[in-house]
Motif scaffolding. Structure first.
Motif, short mmCIF file in Angstrom:
data_model
loop_
_atom_site.label_atom_id
_atom_site.label_comp_id
_atom_site.label_asym_id
_atom_site.label_seq_id
_atom_site.Cartn_x
_atom_site.Cartn_y
_atom_site.Cartn_z
N SER A 217 0.84 -1.19 0.00
CA SER A 217 0.00 0.00 0.00
C SER A 217 0.88 1.24 0.00
CB SER A 217 -0.94 0.01 1.21
OG SER A 217 -0.20 0.06 2.41
N THR B 118 -4.39 0.87 -2.02
CA THR B 118 -4.56 -0.22 -1.07
C THR B 118 -3.80 -1.45 -1.52
OG1 THR B 118 -6.52 -1.16 -2.14
CG2 THR B 118 -6.87 0.70 -0.63
N LYS B 119 -3.80 -2.46 -0.64
CA LYS B 119 -3.09 -3.69 -0.96
C LYS B 119 -3.74 -4.43 -2.12
CE LYS B 119 -5.64 -6.43 2.46
NZ LYS B 119 -5.51 -7.32 3.65
N ASP B 120 -5.04 -4.13 -2.41
CA ASP B 120 -5.72 -4.75 -3.54
C ASP B 120 -5.59 -3.92 -4.81
OD1 ASP B 120 -6.68 -6.84 -1.92
OD2 ASP B 120 -8.31 -5.55 -1.20
N ASN B 121 -4.68 -2.94 -4.75
CA ASN B 121 -4.45 -2.03 -5.88
C ASN B 121 -5.66 -1.17 -6.19
OD1 ASN B 121 -1.82 -2.88 -6.28
ND2 ASN B 121 -2.41 -4.49 -7.72
N ASN B 122 -6.53 -0.97 -5.21
CA ASN B 122 -7.62 -0.01 -5.36
C ASN B 122 -7.12 1.38 -4.98
OD1 ASN B 122 -9.36 -2.06 -6.14
ND2 ASN B 122 -10.00 -2.46 -4.02
N ASP C 4 -12.12 1.02 -8.04
CA ASP C 4 -11.86 -0.41 -7.96
C ASP C 4 -11.05 -0.85 -9.16
OD1 ASP C 4 -12.27 -3.32 -8.25
OD2 ASP C 4 -13.62 -3.07 -6.54
N SER C 5 -9.88 -1.41 -8.92
CA SER C 5 -8.98 -1.79 -10.01
C SER C 5 -9.47 -3.02 -10.75
CB SER C 5 -7.58 -2.05 -9.48
OG SER C 5 -7.59 -3.14 -8.58
N THR C 6 -10.31 -3.84 -10.14
CA THR C 6 -10.83 -5.03 -10.79
C THR C 6 -12.04 -4.70 -11.64
OG1 THR C 6 -10.02 -6.42 -8.98
CG2 THR C 6 -11.68 -7.37 -10.45
#
Length: 774
Positions: free
Chosen positions: A127, A152-156, A184-186
């Protein structure tokens, strides 16, 4: 002193943000907002996994303690793969697995650029936090500020106390200010909380929650509303809602409130059938039209489908129906324009090979406002074969069809028609000219059921018609270099001649199922048919003479074209569309010794002035059969002045079976007032009726980040009598209205506004204002 560190292991997290830019190409490159620093160019090959993990650190000075901390000062550049951090100072804490940087901080990768007061990147949680951030999407218009930007750690991406716009940062015409934005990166969508839309520095809308696209992915949500007012519908408010059901399905539901009529709803469902097929379903509904007395429910349903099943099979289908004849005149449908009064229903499947094809088709045409209904094709099967250069340069073709004609009214005749048309042709082409000789045999068989009940009907149960056809067409090409008005040109001269012979046979024993007169013009002089369809094939023994000359400038651009021609009848044609002595009250084409003299001209008069026109003149009767002319002034893109005139005498009115003359003139203009403001207008006047038939005036302003259009429309209406409609329901002969369209670019608007679609808005489209459909 500069010190470089190259490590085999990654010490920074993958600082990859979601692809928040709309990946569609921005047409106006001046609207692309560039960040204040140059784009980052990766130092290594990003396709190599080893190079992706490699880190490069450059600074003016450094202090390092192995395994603990490393401090870098002065022009610090920290690069890994496709990312780069530049700052005045950076501290790499290997024990805490943390990187801190501040002072003229710039964070870049291939997607975006961020300037910030400080950065803290935590490698354990993958992050990073940037404070006092300003961000730009590379190659896009989106930019904004954020008091805190967190990866964030989820690449958001989380932005707090933030805003964004598609306007230039120094002069944002609009801003969307929000308490928090999450990207949201996904899913590649942004969620916005507690937001307000600020236009021109003034808050105009509060939005507690909304979602926006940050890529080309689709997502459900409301699209921008539109507003208008007119004399027939009153005040209109339209608010579309888009539902992204699945990757291969979506639906748009549009409630449209009209103060004079009520709530009008439009639904469009689109689908994909594999990679090569697509279609859509539409349903429109208005219950109890307040403007009509005892109004029934008004509706439209429409289905269309097209595509390829595989490399050989093609399918196409279309079906539309409406509740009443005046549906398109009264309501703003998404399917057809107010000027359309025909709805074609068709289903077709075709199989193609290199030299042959076979297909089957059903067709029905519904004509609004007319009591007479066309025949239905139920069904038609066609087979075509082609053998080019099959023997010593001779081409062979075979066209055939078998068609069943039915009718919804039981008192109309029905028929089955079989037509076989083999032909051989011998084309000779060369630079000096060409000549094509062609021979056809036209064999047609009819099986008819005469349900008309007319005592004088000549229709026969079975008819066989065999007609020979011979056609020879030749053209000679001349070319020279010349000089006109002290300008060098290349001039071409192409005289052409055609002889056409078609045998005669009495065809009054055949009904009219799909045949009509073809429109006359210069190109039509060289057709081998006088009628569309096959129910009437006119006999012919005639010569056609024509001449075309062109001028090309030194850049090989055509600046002048003139064509003139005429048909010389060696024998009068004895076949008319209808039998002159029959009881059918219909238009019959007169026979003359020669056709009207047809001429077309298109030229660049001078600089940005253009002239185009066509005329058909009967020299024997000294009568003008048709005239269409237009003069254009086009000095640049979106700059236009045009005046036009058209005259067509003795045009058949299918409602009254009476001939009428059309004599109209028009003006059209589009002009920029400044870089973003345009004025567009047109005016068409009926010289016979001494009245305007259409007036349109519109203003449009467009910048990089928003556009607005205000327009006024006054036009004649085509009103039909609907079955069961009360007599006291009066309809306006003319309709006027004011329309407002507003688009904020970057907030998922339903489209863009352009000058070209304003030129096409109305009864007479630009570049086709003289188009006439007989």
């Amino acid at each position: 002193m500069q010190i470089r560190y190259f490590l085999a292991l990654s010490l920074l997290p993958q600082l990859v943000m979601a692809n928040e830019a709309d990946t569609t190409t921005v047409e106006n490159t001046q609207c692309i907002i560039e960040p204040p620093v140059k784009p980052y160019v990766p130092l290594y090959d990003l396709s190599n996994p080893v190079d992706l993990e490699r880190i490069s650190i450059v600074s003016d000075s450094s202090e390092a303690q192995m395994g603990k901390q490393a401090k870098f000062n002065g022009n610090v550049s920290f690069s890994q793969g496709g990312r780069n951090v530049e700052a005045d100072e950076a501290i790499l804490d290997q024990e805490a697995e943390e990187l801190a940087a501040n002072g003229n901080l710039v964070f870049q990768d291939t997607l975006f650029t961020v300037t910030a007061d400080s950065l803290v990147a935590k490698m354990r949680t993958n992050s990073a936090i940037l404070l006092g951030a300003k961000y730009w999407l590379n190659g896009q218009q989106i930019n904004g500020d954020a008091s805190k930007l967190e990866i964030t750690k989820d690449n958001n991406l989380l932005l707090s106390k933030t805003n964004f716009t598609t306007c230039p940062p120094q002069s944002p015409s609009w801003l969307l200010e929000a308490d928090e934005i999450k990207i949201d990166s996904t899913e590649e969508w942004g969620e916005i909380w507690d937001a307000k839309l600020v236009v021109g520095g003034v808050p105009v809308m509060y939005i507690p929650y909304m979602t926006i696209p940050v890529s080309d992915k689709r997502k459900s949500g409301f699209l921008f509303p539109s507003f208008s007012t007119s004399t027939t519908n009153g005040v209109e408010v339209e608010v579309p809602y888009y539902w992204n059901i699945a990757p291969e399905y979506d639906l748009t539901f549009t409630p449209n409130y009209m103060s004079n009529r009520g709530l009008f709803t439009k639904t469009e469902f689109r689908y994909l059938g594999g990679e090569q097929q697509q279609g859509q379903l539409n349903f429109e509904f208005l219950a109890d039209d307040d403007k009509l007395t005892n109004s029934p429910n008004r509706y439209l349903y429409h289905w269309e489908h097209s595509g390829a099943i595989n490399k050989n099979w093609r399918v196409q289908a279309s079906f539309t129906d409406v509740s009443d004849n005046n549906y398109f005149n009264d309501l703003s449908s998404d399917i057809q324009n107010t000027t359309d009064n025909q709805m074609t229903r068709i289903g077709e499947i075709t199989y193609f090979e290199e030299n042959w094809d076979i297909g089957a088709r059903v067709q029905d045409i519904k004509v609004l406002g007319e009591e007479t209904r066309p025949y239905q094709v139920m069904p038609e099967v066609t087979f075509n074969y082609r053998a080019p250069e099959s023997w010593h340069g001779v081409d062979f073709k075979l066209n055939s069809e078998i068609t069943n004609f039915s009718h919804q009214d039981s008192d109309y005749s029905t028929a089955t028609r079989l037509h076989i048309e083999p032909s051989i042709s011998y084309p000779i082409h060369g630079p000096a000219g060409s000549i094509t000789s062609e021979v056809k045999l036209l064999q047609t068989n009819y099986w008819q059921d005469d349900n008309s009940g007319l005592a004088d009907s000549k229709l026969e149960d079975s008819v066989s018609r065999t007609l020979p056809q011979v056609r020879v067409h030749g053209q000679i090409n001349f070319e020279r270099f010349t000089n006109y008005f002290n300008t060098n040109y290349r001039q071409t001269l192409a005289p052409q001649a055609q002889y056409l012979y078609v045998g005669y046979e009495d065809q009054s024993n055949i009904g009219i199922y799909d045949t009509a007169n073809l429109q006359d013009d210069y190109n039509g002089l060289f057709r081998d048919r006088r009628f569309s369809g096959l129910d009437r094939i006119a006999d012919a023994n005639q010569f056609t003479l024509g001449l075309t000359t062109k001028l090309f400038d030194e850049h090989n651009k055509e600046v002048f074209k003139f064509s003139i021609g005429q048909i010389l009848y060696l024998e009068d044609s004895r076949v008319a569309l209808y039998d002159v002595n029959s009881s059918v009250d219909a238009f019959v084409q007169d026979n003359t010794s020669n056709s009207a003299l047809a001429a077309d001209i298109r030229t660049q008069l001078y600089s940005d002035w253009y002239f185009s026109g066509s005329i058909q003149y009967d020299a024997k009767e000294s009568e003008n059969k048709k005239t269409e002319v237009s003069i254009d002034y086009r000095p640049g893109e979106n700059k236009l002045l045009q005046t036009s005139y058209r005259y067509v005498p003795d045009l058949l009115n299918t409602n009254t079976n009476e001939s009428v003359d059309i004599k109209q003139t028009g003006l059209r203009a589009a002009w920029p007032i400044n870089d973003g403001l345009y004025v567009i207008g047109n005016w068409y006047y009926d010289l016979n009726e001494s009245r305007s038939v259409e007036t349109y005036a519109g203003f449009q302003y467009e910048s990089c980040c928003w556009a607005v259009r205000l327009s006024y429309h006054y036009r004649i209406k085509t009103n039909y009598v609907d079955e069961g409609e009360p007599v006291n329901d009066t309809r306006e002969l003319f309709e006027s209205g004011v329309y407002l369209n507003f688009v904020i670019k970057g907030l998922g608007g339903s489209g863009t506004l352009g000058v070209s679609d304003m030129l096409d808005d109305g009864l007479f489209n630009y570049r086709k204002p003289l188009y006439l459909k007989n």
